[in-house]
Design a protein around this motif. Structure first.
Motif, PDB file in Angstrom:
ATOM      1  N   LYS A 185      41.321  48.046  42.046  1.00 58.69           N
ATOM      2  CA  LYS A 185      41.935  47.038  42.771  1.00 58.69           C
ATOM      3  C   LYS A 185      41.478  46.823  44.436  1.00 58.69           C
ATOM      4  CE  LYS A 185      46.044  47.113  39.954  1.00 58.69           C
ATOM      5  NZ  LYS A 185      47.299  47.299  39.948  1.00 58.69           N
ATOM      6  N   ASP A 186      41.464  48.231  45.031  1.00 65.86           N
ATOM      7  CA  ASP A 186      41.075  48.164  46.279  1.00 65.86           C
ATOM      8  C   ASP A 186      39.586  47.899  46.604  1.00 65.86           C
ATOM      9  OD1 ASP A 186      43.846  48.828  46.785  1.00 65.86           O
ATOM     10  OD2 ASP A 186      43.064  50.757  47.719  1.00 65.86           O
ATOM     11  N   ALA A 187      38.727  48.209  45.312  1.00 64.19           N
ATOM     12  CA  ALA A 187      37.381  47.786  45.860  1.00 64.19           C
ATOM     13  C   ALA A 187      37.144  46.397  45.716  1.00 64.19           C
ATOM     14  CB  ALA A 187      36.820  48.458  44.558  1.00 64.19           C
ATOM     15  N   VAL A 188      37.956  45.534  44.848  1.00 64.54           N
ATOM     16  CA  VAL A 188      37.876  44.263  44.864  1.00 64.54           C
ATOM     17  C   VAL A 188      38.369  43.603  46.062  1.00 64.54           C
ATOM     18  CG1 VAL A 188      38.897  42.026  43.559  1.00 64.54           C
ATOM     19  CG2 VAL A 188      37.714  44.213  42.324  1.00 64.54           C
ATOM     20  N   ALA A 189      39.666  43.937  46.426  1.00 63.29           N
ATOM     21  CA  ALA A 189      40.209  43.501  47.945  1.00 63.29           C
ATOM     22  C   ALA A 189      39.274  43.648  48.879  1.00 63.29           C
ATOM     23  CB  ALA A 189      41.480  44.427  48.072  1.00 63.29           C
ATOM     24  N   ALA A 190      38.762  44.922  49.099  1.00 63.74           N
ATOM     25  CA  ALA A 190      38.001  45.286  50.344  1.00 63.74           C
ATOM     26  C   ALA A 190      36.569  44.474  50.237  1.00 63.74           C
ATOM     27  CB  ALA A 190      37.701  46.741  50.398  1.00 63.74           C
ATOM     28  N   ARG A 191      36.304  44.004  49.247  1.00 69.72           N
ATOM     29  CA  ARG A 191      34.946  43.215  48.946  1.00 69.72           C
ATOM     30  C   ARG A 191      35.278  41.525  49.212  1.00 69.72           C
ATOM     31  NH1 ARG A 191      30.153  43.175  50.297  1.00 69.72           N
ATOM     32  NH2 ARG A 191      31.017  41.809  51.632  1.00 69.72           N
TER      33      ARG A 191
END
Length: 498
Positions: free
Chosen positions: A281-287
């Motif tokens: 989830k954070d990988a997508v949000a941070a991208r």
């Protein structure tokens, strides 16, 4: 509603037409070709702004020199009162400024409102400096006082980027004013309108005429004229590494201090013991922050080979659930890229990665649908099977493109992550304390997030290493960049005739 027209009103912060802001007055002096402001969501022309001539730059700096001398005589408490008024007006005009940001930059309106909250935070931190220690008394001979105290630099030139035009305006203006300086802002050619509106807000809050100006124009003309002006004592710039190098070379001729917040190539590292769902989830949000147009975005995701399949499956699911939509739609979370040139750059990088062997698992270009035919829309994109030999692993993408590569050992991971010329942000996901602490020691980045995706805090220090710059404007360390120190020796005892 016609969002292109709604930002210009007689009573609003922008007034009926755009222009430079000098001594609290809107100016439309032209020193070159006018610059169009384009709505990234529609491709429609919102406005044209003038380019400042060298003579206008000189006029603004001359006024700043005089205004700064009077401002520097005010106490920290008096300066803080003015900044508090700015903070209050930011809250009262948050939606108006956010609308301007969304129209000229393209980010969702809700995110733009959040950006104004971030701008308030920068002023809040600067206000807290009214209570700081501003010097020191050092032991010396009897009958003599030795002091080292903080004093303002004088006139600061601030070169702004387009991705957070309101927040970074505040990030530079707040500490500069609180420290006793004057400041001249050169906004991005893509996003000049928010700076004009904020300058008007500052005037209404009581910032003296001449202390804060906004000059529009290209970086290589208006920006260069500011940097080279003999009465500018410091340059603070957030933007590209290329631009930072040019500014540093020009400032070196005058031997003045520079503060550079430049590009990044943040590795997002997922160890096998991490919480996979949270990391995905954070990988997508941070991208996808600001459509991937943030220097701290997840630029390359390193996932351990043992959890690669599960992690990629979850990432793809989260990415597929994100739908681009009009910035003013209530549910909007992903807007367009800021300009056509940025769209073209991102598209070429994705195509080159596929040609070099990456797998395009999702997206890759313009989203489907008539509503995306105009504007700079780019679909959430997932690239897998990325290797370090590919261009996309080395160069900053600045778009909603999540690239995944795998690693097998800790030492291999550290070597590959540190191979980038950048050194701004990094992300580490692991539930093993030893792994986390070792990575904090070994990663060559100025800012590291562990099991969280940011953003940075105004009381921290957003500092880049290597090609990412020379440190930022945040916290105590950032505030001190807007100061210099003066040493005084005062003899008062019998040996001095006292």
């Amino acid at each position: 509603m016609d969002v292109n027209r709604s930002i210009f009103t007689a009573q609003g912060l922008l007034g009926p037409e755009p222009g430079h802001v000098i001594a609290g007055i809107r100016r439309t002096d032209h020193g070159g070709d006018p610059l169009p402001v384009i709505d990234p969501a529609t491709g429609a022309r919102v406005a044209e702004v003038p380019s400042a001539s060298d003579a206008l730059v000189d006029e603004a700096v001359t006024l700043a020199v005089t205004a700064q001398r009077a401002w520097a005589r005010r106490s920290h408490t008096e300066r803080a009162k003015v900044l508090r008024s700015i903070h209050t007006l930011l809250g009262e005009h948050a939606e108006e400024i956010a609308r301007i940001v969304s129209v000229e930059q393209g980010k969702p309106f809700g995110d733009a409102v959040g950006e104004i909250g971030g701008a308030q935070n920068f002023f809040e931190y600067a206000i807290s400096q009214q209570y700081r220690d501003i010097g020191e008394v050092i032991a010396t001979e009897s009958g003599e006082q030795l002091t080292v105290r903080e004093v303002p630099i004088g006139v600061v030139a601030a070169i702004l980027p387009w991705n957070f035009p309101a927040a970074i305006f505040a990030r530079k203006v707040a500490p500069a004013l609180m420290a006793g300086n004057a400041i001249i802002v050169k906004p991005s050619e893509f996003t000049p309108l928010s700076a004009m509106a904020l300058a008007e807000l500052c005037r209404r809050a009581g910032v003296p005429d001449g202390l804060l100006s906004v000059l529009c124009g290209p970086g290589r003309s208006t920006g260069s004229a500011l940097v080279r002006h003999p009465d500018v004592g410091m340059v603070t710039m957030t933007g590209s590494t290329r631009g930072g190098r040019e500014i540093m070379a020009q400032a070196a001729q005058k031997l003045i201090p520079v503060s550079l917040e430049l590009g990044g190539k943040a590795p997002f590292i997922v160890f096998p013991d991490a919480d996979i769902d949270r990391a995905a989830k954070d990988a997508v949000a941070a991208r996808l922050w600001n459509a991937g147009q943030v220097c701290t975005c997840n630029e390359i995701t390193y996932v351990h080979q043992d959890i690669r399949e599960e992690f990629v499956e979850r990432v793809q699911s989260h990415l597929a659930a994100v739908e681009p939509s009009d910035p003013f739609a209530a549910s909007s979370t992903l807007g367009p890229l800021v300009a056509e040139r940025e769209w073209t750059k991102v598209k070429s990088m994705v195509d080159a990665a596929v040609e070099q062997g990456a797998t395009l698992a999702l997206g890759g270009g313009r989203p489907e649908g008539e509503q995306f035919a105009a504007g700079n829309w780019f679909a959430p994109t997932l690239l897998t099977d990325v290797t370090e030999q590919m261009d996309i692993t080395r160069n900053e993408v600045f778009g909603p493109v999540l690239a995944v590569t795998t690693f097998s050992t800790y030492d291999e991971l550290i070597t590959r992550a540190n191979a980038t010329p950048y050194g701004l942000s990094a992300y580490v996901y692991s539930n093993n304390l030893h792994t986390v602490m070792q990575a904090l020691d070994d990663l060559d980045f100025g800012e590291i997030y562990v099991n969280k995706a940011g953003p940075e805090r105004p009381q921290g220090f957003h500092t880049g290493w290597k090609a990412s710059g020379l440190g930022g404007d945040d916290g105590t360390h950032g505030y001190e960049r807007y100061l210099r120190r003066k040493t005084s020796y005062v003899g008062y005892g019998p040996s001095y005739g006292g």
